[in-house]
Design a protein around this motif. Structure first.
Motif, short mmCIF file in Angstrom:
data_model
loop_
_atom_site.label_atom_id
_atom_site.label_comp_id
_atom_site.label_asym_id
_atom_site.label_seq_id
_atom_site.Cartn_x
_atom_site.Cartn_y
_atom_site.Cartn_z
N ARG A 4 0.93 -1.30 -0.02
CA ARG A 4 -0.08 0.00 -0.10
C ARG A 4 0.99 1.16 -0.09
NH1 ARG A 4 -4.72 2.23 -0.07
NH2 ARG A 4 -5.80 0.20 -0.26
N ASP A 5 1.92 1.27 0.67
CA ASP A 5 2.62 2.33 0.83
C ASP A 5 3.37 2.33 -0.71
OD1 ASP A 5 4.50 4.30 2.08
OD2 ASP A 5 6.07 2.77 1.64
N ILE A 6 4.17 1.60 -1.34
CA ILE A 6 4.44 1.62 -2.81
C ILE A 6 3.32 2.19 -3.83
CG2 ILE A 6 5.59 0.24 -4.55
CD1 ILE A 6 6.78 -1.54 -2.53
N LEU A 7 2.25 1.45 -3.65
CA LEU A 7 1.18 1.81 -4.84
C LEU A 7 0.35 2.68 -4.32
CD1 LEU A 7 0.13 -1.93 -5.45
CD2 LEU A 7 1.65 -0.66 -6.69
N LEU B 61 -7.56 2.67 -7.89
CA LEU B 61 -8.17 1.65 -7.31
C LEU B 61 -8.34 1.82 -5.78
CD1 LEU B 61 -5.86 -0.89 -9.22
CD2 LEU B 61 -8.23 0.00 -10.13
N GLN B 62 -9.40 1.24 -5.69
CA GLN B 62 -9.85 1.27 -4.29
C GLN B 62 -10.07 -0.28 -3.60
OE1 GLN B 62 -13.39 3.68 -3.59
NE2 GLN B 62 -12.76 5.27 -5.05
N GLY B 63 -9.93 -0.33 -2.34
CA GLY B 63 -9.93 -1.78 -1.82
C GLY B 63 -8.55 -1.86 -0.89
N GLU B 64 -8.66 -3.01 -0.29
CA GLU B 64 -7.92 -3.46 0.81
C GLU B 64 -6.62 -4.41 -0.05
OE1 GLU B 64 -7.16 -6.33 4.79
OE2 GLU B 64 -9.30 -6.02 3.95
N VAL B 65 -5.48 -4.44 0.02
CA VAL B 65 -4.43 -4.99 -0.72
C VAL B 65 -3.83 -6.24 0.23
CG1 VAL B 65 -2.02 -5.09 -1.49
CG2 VAL B 65 -3.63 -3.00 -1.70
N GLN B 66 -3.87 -7.52 -0.19
CA GLN B 66 -3.82 -8.54 0.59
C GLN B 66 -2.58 -9.32 -0.12
OE1 GLN B 66 -7.32 -10.89 1.25
NE2 GLN B 66 -8.19 -9.28 2.71
N PRO B 67 -1.40 -9.44 0.37
CA PRO B 67 -0.27 -9.85 -0.39
C PRO B 67 -0.46 -11.54 -0.28
CG PRO B 67 0.51 -8.21 1.05
CD PRO B 67 -0.70 -8.28 1.44
N GLN B 68 0.03 -12.11 -1.41
CA GLN B 68 -0.29 -13.70 -1.49
C GLN B 68 1.23 -14.26 -1.55
OE1 GLN B 68 -3.53 -15.04 -1.54
NE2 GLN B 68 -3.80 -12.74 -0.78
N ARG C 234 -8.93 -6.41 -2.69
CA ARG C 234 -10.62 -6.83 -2.44
C ARG C 234 -11.20 -5.46 -1.75
NH1 ARG C 234 -8.94 -12.63 0.56
NH2 ARG C 234 -8.16 -13.54 -1.44
N GLU C 235 -12.50 -5.24 -1.83
CA GLU C 235 -13.23 -4.33 -1.51
C GLU C 235 -13.66 -4.59 -0.15
OE1 GLU C 235 -16.13 -3.26 -4.17
OE2 GLU C 235 -14.83 -2.89 -5.89
N LYS D 237 5.38 9.16 -1.45
CA LYS D 237 6.40 7.90 -2.41
C LYS D 237 5.84 7.06 -3.03
CE LYS D 237 10.10 8.95 1.37
NZ LYS D 237 10.91 8.17 2.22
N GLY D 238 4.32 7.28 -3.00
CA GLY D 238 3.58 6.22 -3.54
C GLY D 238 3.25 6.63 -5.24
N MET D 239 3.20 5.38 -5.98
CA MET D 239 3.16 5.28 -7.46
C MET D 239 1.53 5.81 -8.06
SD MET D 239 5.97 4.91 -8.38
CE MET D 239 7.23 4.79 -7.33
N GLY D 240 0.79 6.34 -7.18
CA GLY D 240 -0.50 6.65 -7.60
C GLY D 240 -1.45 5.52 -8.30
N VAL D 241 -1.30 4.35 -7.79
CA VAL D 241 -2.28 3.16 -8.10
C VAL D 241 -3.23 3.12 -7.34
CG1 VAL D 241 -2.59 0.98 -8.86
CG2 VAL D 241 -0.31 2.12 -9.21
N LEU D 242 -3.26 3.18 -6.14
CA LEU D 242 -4.37 2.90 -5.11
C LEU D 242 -4.92 4.35 -4.58
CD1 LEU D 242 -2.94 0.22 -3.13
CD2 LEU D 242 -4.44 0.05 -4.93
N ALA D 243 -6.05 4.51 -4.25
CA ALA D 243 -6.39 5.61 -3.98
C ALA D 243 -6.63 5.82 -2.37
CB ALA D 243 -8.14 5.89 -4.44
N ARG D 244 -6.85 7.06 -1.89
CA ARG D 244 -6.76 7.18 -0.35
C ARG D 244 -8.21 7.59 -0.03
NH1 ARG D 244 -2.09 11.20 1.20
NH2 ARG D 244 -2.91 12.35 -0.87
N GLU D 245 -8.70 8.18 -0.86
CA GLU D 245 -10.21 8.50 -0.70
C GLU D 245 -11.21 7.91 -1.80
OE1 GLU D 245 -11.04 9.93 1.90
OE2 GLU D 245 -9.18 10.59 2.96
N LYS D 246 -12.26 8.06 -1.55
CA LYS D 246 -13.32 7.46 -2.81
C LYS D 246 -13.42 8.41 -3.92
CE LYS D 246 -16.08 4.94 0.62
NZ LYS D 246 -17.49 4.75 0.92
N ASP D 247 -12.90 9.79 -3.81
CA ASP D 247 -13.17 10.49 -5.02
C ASP D 247 -11.84 10.84 -5.80
OD1 ASP D 247 -11.86 11.82 -2.92
OD2 ASP D 247 -13.11 13.69 -3.06
#
Length: 318
Positions: free
Chosen positions: A260-263, A283-290, A317-318, A268-278
């Motif tokens: 989440r920190d990287i994306l 992308l929005q959701g919870e990142v679960q490493p596999q 996952r949302e 320092k993030g890459m702007g893939v994941l959103a912090r807020e809904k707008d």
């Protein structure tokens, strides 16, 4: 959605002679290499002005311009395999698969094949020489002459804890054995020549080996005190014809919150994941490493690393 993160070949600047290889901890190498690869793919060239000078760099492009989505899988960044340049027999190919906490054994079996398939496609080959697996929560302590008991909780944090070496309870033996049966099938199919485990001391080996069909050829341990391997383990490994190797990897190669920190959308993030809904199309959701897989291809007769890299897979996952 599945996220597949890749470092590409981190040796692309030129092959590295093994004896000169820098021993950077795997979690640091993984995160720094991911950031470097993402930055290289998303960077915008400087914008020339009318008088020929170079203006400030344009705002970074949206993530969809440097990633690729195939159905429900997002490749970060857009990835093109880098096949080996010489015939297969010229290389020793080693793969280390890091299983992460809280992943069921049945899911892990599917993920193991997925990881191997990714590496085979990346290197353009049909087999690997050695597959080593690392189970979550298991660490080797040379000071104790043995790793902690399987049923005990993780030991108190040590000097390496800040690097992500401890995260969650040790893997139970039933899960380890179930996972190992998948590796045995890969061996039977000829995809993997030799199998290896990581951080197993005498006690754990004695419980594990009777439940295997294909015994590990390698036991890779992290020795922190000048490579002093406990004598009982040396004798037992010799008796069982298991080669002892040392390494500099972390038990937890991908600590919680790292992706989440990287994306993310932070500084320092890459702007893939959103912090807020707008936040637009992010992308929005919870990142679960596999899982995380590291691969290394060494040219045998020259002793150089031609290809080395990582894949990390997570579920969004949302």
């Amino acid at each position: 959605m599945k996220l597949i993160l890749s470092t590409s070949n981190i040796m692309s600047g030129g092959p590295s002679v093994i004896r000169r290889h820098t021993f950077e901890k795997s979690n640091t190498e993984l995160t720094s290499s991911l950031r470097a690869n993402f930055t290289a793919h998303r960077s915008s060239p400087p914008t020339p002005t009318t008088n020929g000078d170079t203006a400030a760099t344009r705002p970074q492009p949206p993530f969809k311009s440097w990633t690729t989505q195939q159905e429900n899988t997002l490749w970060i960044p857009t990835h093109t395999p880098s096949p080996l340049s010489e015939p297969r027999e010229s290389y020793d190919i080693t793969v280390k698969l890091f299983y992460l906490p809280n992943v069921p054994a049945d899911t892990r079996c599917v993920q193991t094949r997925e990881a191997i398939d990714l590496v085979l496609k990346e290197l353009g080959t049909s087999s690997i020489d050695l597959l080593i697996v690392s189970f979550p929560g298991i660490s080797f302590d040379a000071d104790d002459d043995e790793e902690s008991d399987l049923d005990d909780p993780p030991s108190a944090p040590n000097s390496l804890a800040d690097d992500g070496d401890a995260d969650g309870a040790p893997e139970d033996m039933d899960t380890i054995v179930t996972t190992w049966h998948t590796l045995e099938k890969l061996h039977e199919e000829g995809l993997v020549s030799k199998l290896g485990i990581s951080e197993f001391g005498c006690s754990r080996l004695e419980k594990f080996l009777p439940r295997t069909t294909v015994k590990p050829s390698v036991d890779q341990i992290n020795v922190r005190d000048c490579c002093v391997v406990p004598k009982p383990l040396i004798l037992y490994a010799k008796q069982q014809k298991i080669e002892l190797l040392t390494h500099n990897d972390c038990t937890n190669v991908l600590p919680r919150g790292t992706l989440r920190d990287i994306l993310g959308s932070g500084e320092k993030g890459m702007g893939v994941l959103a912090r807020e809904k707008d936040e637009g199309e992010r992308l929005q959701g919870e990142v679960q490493p596999q899982w995380v897989v590291k691969y290394t291809a060494v040219v045998k007769d020259r002793g150089v690393v031609e290809s080395k890299g990582y894949f990390a897979v997570a579920e969004l996952r949302e």
